[in-house]
Motif scaffolding. Structure first.
Motif, PDB file in Angstrom:
ATOM      1  N   GLY A   1     -20.322  -0.372   8.998  1.00  0.00           N
ATOM      2  CA  GLY A   1     -20.356   0.851   9.793  1.00  0.00           C
ATOM      3  C   GLY A   1     -21.652   1.617   9.791  1.00  0.00           C
ATOM      4  N   THR A   2     -22.784   0.974   9.478  1.00  0.00           N
ATOM      5  CA  THR A   2     -24.040   1.720   9.368  1.00  0.00           C
ATOM      6  C   THR A   2     -24.889   1.683  10.638  1.00  0.00           C
ATOM      7  OG1 THR A   2     -24.895  -0.218   8.171  1.00  0.00           O
ATOM      8  CG2 THR A   2     -24.257   1.691   6.880  1.00  0.00           C
ATOM      9  N   THR A   3     -24.326   1.175  11.733  1.00  0.00           N
ATOM     10  CA  THR A   3     -24.979   1.384  13.035  1.00  0.00           C
ATOM     11  C   THR A   3     -24.391   2.611  13.709  1.00  0.00           C
ATOM     12  OG1 THR A   3     -23.386  -0.108  14.076  1.00  0.00           O
ATOM     13  CG2 THR A   3     -25.486  -1.056  13.370  1.00  0.00           C
ATOM     14  N   PHE A   4     -23.296   3.150  13.143  1.00  0.00           N
ATOM     15  CA  PHE A   4     -22.681   4.398  13.577  1.00  0.00           C
ATOM     16  C   PHE A   4     -22.266   4.385  15.043  1.00  0.00           C
ATOM     17  CE2 PHE A   4     -25.662   5.348  10.099  1.00  0.00           C
ATOM     18  CZ  PHE A   4     -24.737   5.740   9.145  1.00  0.00           C
ATOM     19  N   ASP A   5     -21.864   3.199  15.522  1.00  0.00           N
ATOM     20  CA  ASP A   5     -21.325   3.121  16.878  1.00  0.00           C
ATOM     21  C   ASP A   5     -20.005   3.875  16.972  1.00  0.00           C
ATOM     22  OD1 ASP A   5     -23.404   1.433  17.780  1.00  0.00           O
ATOM     23  OD2 ASP A   5     -22.432  -0.267  16.824  1.00  0.00           O
ATOM     24  N   ALA A   6     -19.264   3.903  15.897  1.00  0.00           N
ATOM     25  CA  ALA A   6     -17.987   4.603  15.837  1.00  0.00           C
ATOM     26  C   ALA A   6     -17.651   4.810  14.368  1.00  0.00           C
ATOM     27  CB  ALA A   6     -16.882   3.801  16.530  1.00  0.00           C
TER      28      ALA A   6
ATOM     29  N   ASP B   1     -16.130   4.292  10.913  1.00  0.00           N
ATOM     30  CA  ASP B   1     -15.710   3.075  10.231  1.00  0.00           C
ATOM     31  C   ASP B   1     -14.408   3.335   9.472  1.00  0.00           C
ATOM     32  OD1 ASP B   1     -16.439   0.310   9.084  1.00  0.00           O
ATOM     33  OD2 ASP B   1     -16.043   1.510   7.304  1.00  0.00           O
ATOM     34  N   TYR B   2     -13.412   2.506   9.757  1.00  0.00           N
ATOM     35  CA  TYR B   2     -12.111   2.669   9.111  1.00  0.00           C
ATOM     36  C   TYR B   2     -11.816   1.528   8.133  1.00  0.00           C
ATOM     37  CZ  TYR B   2     -11.018   6.468  12.334  1.00  0.00           C
ATOM     38  OH  TYR B   2     -11.026   7.662  13.021  1.00  0.00           O
ATOM     39  N   SER B   3     -12.852   0.895   7.632  1.00  0.00           N
ATOM     40  CA  SER B   3     -12.656  -0.200   6.686  1.00  0.00           C
ATOM     41  C   SER B   3     -12.241   0.302   5.310  1.00  0.00           C
ATOM     42  CB  SER B   3     -13.947  -1.014   6.554  1.00  0.00           C
ATOM     43  OG  SER B   3     -14.967  -0.235   5.937  1.00  0.00           O
ATOM     44  N   GLY B   4     -12.406   1.598   5.067  1.00  0.00           N
ATOM     45  CA  GLY B   4     -12.112   2.154   3.766  1.00  0.00           C
ATOM     46  C   GLY B   4     -13.338   2.324   2.899  1.00  0.00           C
ATOM     47  N   PHE B   5     -14.499   1.924   3.410  1.00  0.00           N
ATOM     48  CA  PHE B   5     -15.720   2.069   2.628  1.00  0.00           C
ATOM     49  C   PHE B   5     -16.162   3.535   2.579  1.00  0.00           C
ATOM     50  CE2 PHE B   5     -20.261   2.185   1.888  1.00  0.00           C
ATOM     51  CZ  PHE B   5     -20.450   1.231   0.902  1.00  0.00           C
ATOM     52  N   TRP B   6     -16.060   4.222   3.714  1.00  0.00           N
ATOM     53  CA  TRP B   6     -16.579   5.593   3.831  1.00  0.00           C
ATOM     54  C   TRP B   6     -15.453   6.616   3.722  1.00  0.00           C
ATOM     55  CZ3 TRP B   6     -21.667   5.894   3.502  1.00  0.00           C
ATOM     56  CH2 TRP B   6     -22.432   4.812   3.920  1.00  0.00           C
ATOM     57  N   ALA B   7     -15.765   7.765   3.149  1.00  0.00           N
ATOM     58  CA  ALA B   7     -14.836   8.882   3.070  1.00  0.00           C
ATOM     59  C   ALA B   7     -15.508  10.126   3.637  1.00  0.00           C
ATOM     60  CB  ALA B   7     -14.420   9.129   1.619  1.00  0.00           C
ATOM     61  N   THR B   8     -14.701  11.107   4.043  1.00  0.00           N
ATOM     62  CA  THR B   8     -15.232  12.358   4.581  1.00  0.00           C
ATOM     63  C   THR B   8     -14.286  13.501   4.260  1.00  0.00           C
ATOM     64  OG1 THR B   8     -15.959  13.515   6.588  1.00  0.00           O
ATOM     65  CG2 THR B   8     -14.114  11.983   6.815  1.00  0.00           C
ATOM     66  N   THR B   9     -14.834  14.711   4.168  1.00  0.00           N
ATOM     67  CA  THR B   9     -14.021  15.918   3.992  1.00  0.00           C
ATOM     68  C   THR B   9     -13.602  16.503   5.333  1.00  0.00           C
ATOM     69  OG1 THR B   9     -16.056  17.220   3.901  1.00  0.00           O
ATOM     70  CG2 THR B   9     -15.141  16.483   1.800  1.00  0.00           C
ATOM     71  N   SER B  10     -14.084  15.926   6.420  1.00  0.00           N
ATOM     72  CA  SER B  10     -13.852  16.494   7.750  1.00  0.00           C
ATOM     73  C   SER B  10     -12.381  16.511   8.129  1.00  0.00           C
ATOM     74  CB  SER B  10     -14.649  15.712   8.802  1.00  0.00           C
ATOM     75  OG  SER B  10     -14.412  16.200  10.096  1.00  0.00           O
ATOM     76  N   ASP B  11     -11.613  15.487   7.742  1.00  0.00           N
ATOM     77  CA  ASP B  11     -10.201  15.439   8.124  1.00  0.00           C
ATOM     78  C   ASP B  11      -9.429  16.615   7.533  1.00  0.00           C
ATOM     79  OD1 ASP B  11     -10.774  13.087   9.439  1.00  0.00           O
ATOM     80  OD2 ASP B  11     -10.170  11.816   7.764  1.00  0.00           O
TER      81      ASP B  11
ATOM     82  N   SER C   1     -22.769   8.220  21.098  1.00  0.00           N
ATOM     83  CA  SER C   1     -24.087   7.652  21.417  1.00  0.00           C
ATOM     84  C   SER C   1     -24.673   6.907  20.224  1.00  0.00           C
ATOM     85  CB  SER C   1     -25.062   8.752  21.883  1.00  0.00           C
ATOM     86  OG  SER C   1     -24.550   9.428  22.999  1.00  0.00           O
ATOM     87  N   SER C   2     -23.812   6.184  19.496  1.00  0.00           N
ATOM     88  CA  SER C   2     -24.229   5.407  18.331  1.00  0.00           C
ATOM     89  C   SER C   2     -24.911   6.268  17.284  1.00  0.00           C
ATOM     90  CB  SER C   2     -25.155   4.255  18.749  1.00  0.00           C
ATOM     91  OG  SER C   2     -24.455   3.342  19.556  1.00  0.00           O
ATOM     92  N   GLN C   3     -24.421   7.485  17.133  1.00  0.00           N
ATOM     93  CA  GLN C   3     -24.942   8.387  16.120  1.00  0.00           C
ATOM     94  C   GLN C   3     -23.790   9.115  15.440  1.00  0.00           C
ATOM     95  OE1 GLN C   3     -27.553  10.980  18.326  1.00  0.00           O
ATOM     96  NE2 GLN C   3     -29.294   9.584  18.175  1.00  0.00           N
TER      97      GLN C   3
ATOM     98  N   GLY D   1     -20.020  22.208   3.590  1.00  0.00           N
ATOM     99  CA  GLY D   1     -20.907  21.254   4.247  1.00  0.00           C
ATOM    100  C   GLY D   1     -20.128  20.105   4.855  1.00  0.00           C
ATOM    101  N   GLY D   2     -20.838  19.298   5.655  1.00  0.00           N
ATOM    102  CA  GLY D   2     -20.274  18.059   6.170  1.00  0.00           C
ATOM    103  C   GLY D   2     -20.670  16.925   5.244  1.00  0.00           C
ATOM    104  N   PHE D   3     -19.695  16.105   4.824  1.00  0.00           N
ATOM    105  CA  PHE D   3     -19.963  15.036   3.858  1.00  0.00           C
ATOM    106  C   PHE D   3     -19.379  13.728   4.359  1.00  0.00           C
ATOM    107  CE2 PHE D   3     -19.775  19.038   1.550  1.00  0.00           C
ATOM    108  CZ  PHE D   3     -20.978  19.023   0.859  1.00  0.00           C
ATOM    109  N   TYR D   4     -20.191  12.679   4.319  1.00  0.00           N
ATOM    110  CA  TYR D   4     -19.782  11.321   4.665  1.00  0.00           C
ATOM    111  C   TYR D   4     -20.369  10.448   3.579  1.00  0.00           C
ATOM    112  CZ  TYR D   4     -18.560   7.497   7.911  1.00  0.00           C
ATOM    113  OH  TYR D   4     -17.979   6.399   8.517  1.00  0.00           O
ATOM    114  N   PHE D   5     -19.516   9.805   2.773  1.00  0.00           N
ATOM    115  CA  PHE D   5     -20.027   9.157   1.568  1.00  0.00           C
ATOM    116  C   PHE D   5     -19.231   7.897   1.243  1.00  0.00           C
ATOM    117  CE2 PHE D   5     -16.731  12.128   0.425  1.00  0.00           C
ATOM    118  CZ  PHE D   5     -16.012  11.540  -0.607  1.00  0.00           C
ATOM    119  N   ALA D   6     -19.840   7.034   0.444  1.00  0.00           N
ATOM    120  CA  ALA D   6     -19.176   5.811  -0.010  1.00  0.00           C
ATOM    121  C   ALA D   6     -18.219   6.167  -1.126  1.00  0.00           C
ATOM    122  CB  ALA D   6     -20.216   4.805  -0.500  1.00  0.00           C
TER     123      ALA D   6
END
Length: 610
Positions: free
Chosen positions: A369-374, A376-386, A409-411, A434-439
């Motif tokens: 998921g590091t091209t950030f097209d969408a 990633d729901y593989s379970g690698f990344w987590a976020t506080t946004s939800d 826009s792939s970002q 803050g916004g957090f997106y992390f492994a």
């Protein structure tokens, strides 16, 4: 699949030297170092690309239009391609209305002859590829070869350093893995890693580091001033990897394989490779000498792993495998044996000229998921946004916020937002997150978990809330990258908390099984900066100051020597470095906000470099 770079045979080189542009009759058009980087046609036969003869074997198209679809056709520089009219490949006539590019459908002439001409930036023909249509053979199996010969391009070798951040000038498009990138002098940005920024636009070109296409993401033309890491066993070279051609050569002397380690111990076997380790939990694979006399062509070297690829740069061979692959037990071909490639190893191969040389073989992988097209729901990344977007009411107090993670826009964009508490519709308390997106993983489920971490019952507290207590940091990983490239922009909104000023945060840590920081790299900004690309060297045997920074990091870590085996990778993207502690009060920010409202971090691309 990809097209490999290689050495031209003298006759081919001579033919290229005779090509000249029509407008510059006295200027010789010299052959280039394989402008075609990524090539895939829908009719292409497996293993049907011959880079030396510029021939592509295809099954004749079965569609009604008799067209060949270009699934991928990308260049490493300022090149273009057009269909050749007729069969004159020495002085080709071009169909300017029929460019060869990703997604194009090329009609196949009745004659069955199809060729593509490659043009440089001055529209001069520098290369011609011919498509040969062959009848399908029943159940013929071809061994896929994804290695290459030595590259002529020079590449600066790079030592592990303490998180210096370099910048390069970038084109308006995102460079492919093998494309050389020219550096420009740019002003240095304040950063914890001494960052120099590289201009870039947000236009995204398909990256050849995708494991589906099987090519590398780690090409860099610049080198950095570096501090050596503590482990003498690792001298990571430049991550550039240019694919090259392959051809058959006469047998040479036998190949040997040995681990590249600080103790200079050599394995007596070419079939199983092991390195010294201070990790008692790492299993030792018993050696075998059954293939010790086997001659291995560099062009035949591969790993038996789907969507893997091999790239050669000088005397370095980079093997990229999909995330999650077991680097301790990679089956290597044509030796058909198991090798431990968690660390660099030495192997001997015969190149396309029949010369036996020793190569350093390095294995690695990219993160999902590091091209950030969408998202990633593989379970690698987590976020506080939800949790931020999930409004709740507790003890007649309504706690609300809004999502602060979005993709488009792939970002990826993460932003810093307020979390507010109101009683019967009357606003009474405000905090900032803050916004957090992390492994890793995040256990919070609603805005109350942001507003007050660990809340169980009663009236929500207006005190500070450390949401990192619900974060679990790190995902399984065993490779040893030398650094990372990240393309991003940052919009700064100042806060009034001088102890915890607003700034962005991006970091990578490699961590051992016993919680030692093996290597790390970090980049931060305390003022706005446009879309640009930076390279960060990972410092082995250093935490880059992360453990004492008051940033969101895992607890219980300590600095290692840099020689430990890697067990997990920690990656963090944050719009506000300190706003994981959600603070404020009944009087608004009350000078306690640890983030600037609506500060944004936009990430366009991320690649590990090997």
């Amino acid at each position: 699949m990809f097209v490999r770079n290689g050495l031209l045979l003298p006759c081919v080189a001579l033919a290229f030297a005779l090509l000249t542009s029509c407008g510059d009759s006295d200027e010789v058009v010299h052959p280039v170092s394989r402008p075609v980087e990524l090539l895939e046609l829908d009719c292409m036969k497996e293993g049907g690309v011959d880079s030396l003869t510029r021939t592509i074997e295809c099954n004749y198209p079965k569609n009604a239009e008799s067209t060949v679809k270009v699934k991928k056709f990308e260049f490493s520089g300022n090149y273009s391609a057009y269909v050749v009219v007729g069969d004159d490949l020495e002085d080709p006539e071009l169909d300017w209305a029929m460019p060869v590019e990703t997604g194009a459908k090329i009609p196949v002439p009745d004659t069955g002859a199809l060729a593509f001409a490659i043009l440089d930036g001055k529209d001069r023909v520098v290369d011609v590829w011919k498509v040969v249509f062959v009848a399908e053979k029943s159940s013929s199996s071809k061994k896929s070869s994804s290695s290459s010969t030595k590259s002529k391009s020079s590449s600066s070798s790079k030592k592990s350093s303490s998180s210096s951040v370099k910048s390069e000038s970038s084109s308006s498009e995102k460079p492919s893995s093998s494309s050389a990138k020219s550096e420009s002098s740019s002003s240095e940005k304040p950063s914890s890693s001494s960052a120099k920024s590289e201009s870039s636009s947000s236009t995204k070109k398909s990256s050849s580091s995708s494991t589906k296409s099987g090519s590398s993401s780690s090409d860099k033309s610049s080198s950095s001033s570096a501090k050596p890491g503590s482990s003498s066993s690792e001298k990571p070279g430049s991550s550039s990897a240019k694919p090259e051609s392959s051809s058959s050569v006469p047998p040479a002397s036998s190949s040997s394989v040995k681990p590249e380690s600080s103790s200079s111990e050599e394995s007596s076997s070419s079939s199983v490779i092991e390195v010294p380790t201070n990790d008692p939990l790492t299993p030792i694979v018993p050696p075998s000498s059954s293939d010790s006399d086997q001659v291995v062509l560099l062009s035949d070297f591969a790993v038996d792993k789907q969507n893997s690829s091999v790239h050669v740069e000088g005397n370095k061979v980079y093997v990229e495998v999909p995330y999650g692959s077991n680097l301790k037990a990679l089956r290597v071909l044509p030796m058909d044996t198991v090798a431990n490639l968690e660390r660099p190893v030495k192997m001997k191969f015969v190149d396309d000229l029949g010369v036996l040389n020793e190569y350093t073989v390095v294995a690695g992988m990219q993160l999902p998921g590091t091209t950030f097209d969408a998202r990633d729901y593989s379970g690698f990344w987590a976020t506080t946004s939800d949790a931020m977007e999930n409004t709740v009411t507790e003890a007649a107090i309504k706690i609300k916020s809004e999502a602060n993670l979005e993709f488009g826009s792939s970002q990826m964009t993460i932003s810093t937002k307020e979390v507010s508490g109101s009683w019967i519709g009357i606003e009474g308390s405000w905090k900032m997150a803050g916004g957090f997106y992390f492994a890793g993983t995040y256990d919070g489920t609603s805005a109350i978990d942001i507003y007050q971490q660990g809340y169980s019952s009663g009236t929500p507290s207006t005190g500070a809330s450390d949401i990192s207590k619900d974060m679990t940091f790190g995902k399984s990983f065993s490779a040893r990258p030398t650094g990372f490239d990240v393309t991003y922009s940052y919009s700064h909104v100042k806060n009034s908390n001088s102890t915890y000023p607003q700034k962005s945060l991006i970091y990578v840590m490699l961590v051992s099984r016993d919680n030692k920081v093996v290597a790390s790299g970090v980049v931060t900004d305390n003022s706005s900066i446009g879309m640009h690309k930076v390279h960060v060297d990972l410092a082995y045997g250093s935490d880059s100051g992360l453990l004492s920074s008051n940033y969101p990091v895992a607890s219980g870590l300590s600095v290692g020597t840099g020689n430990e085996n890697v067990a997990t990778i920690h990656v963090m993207f944050a719009s506000s470095a300190y706003a994981f502690v959600v603070a404020g009060g009944t009087l608004g920010n009350d000078n306690k906000y640890r983030g600037g409202e609506n500060s944004k971090l936009v990430v366009d691309d991320f690649k590990l470099v090997y």
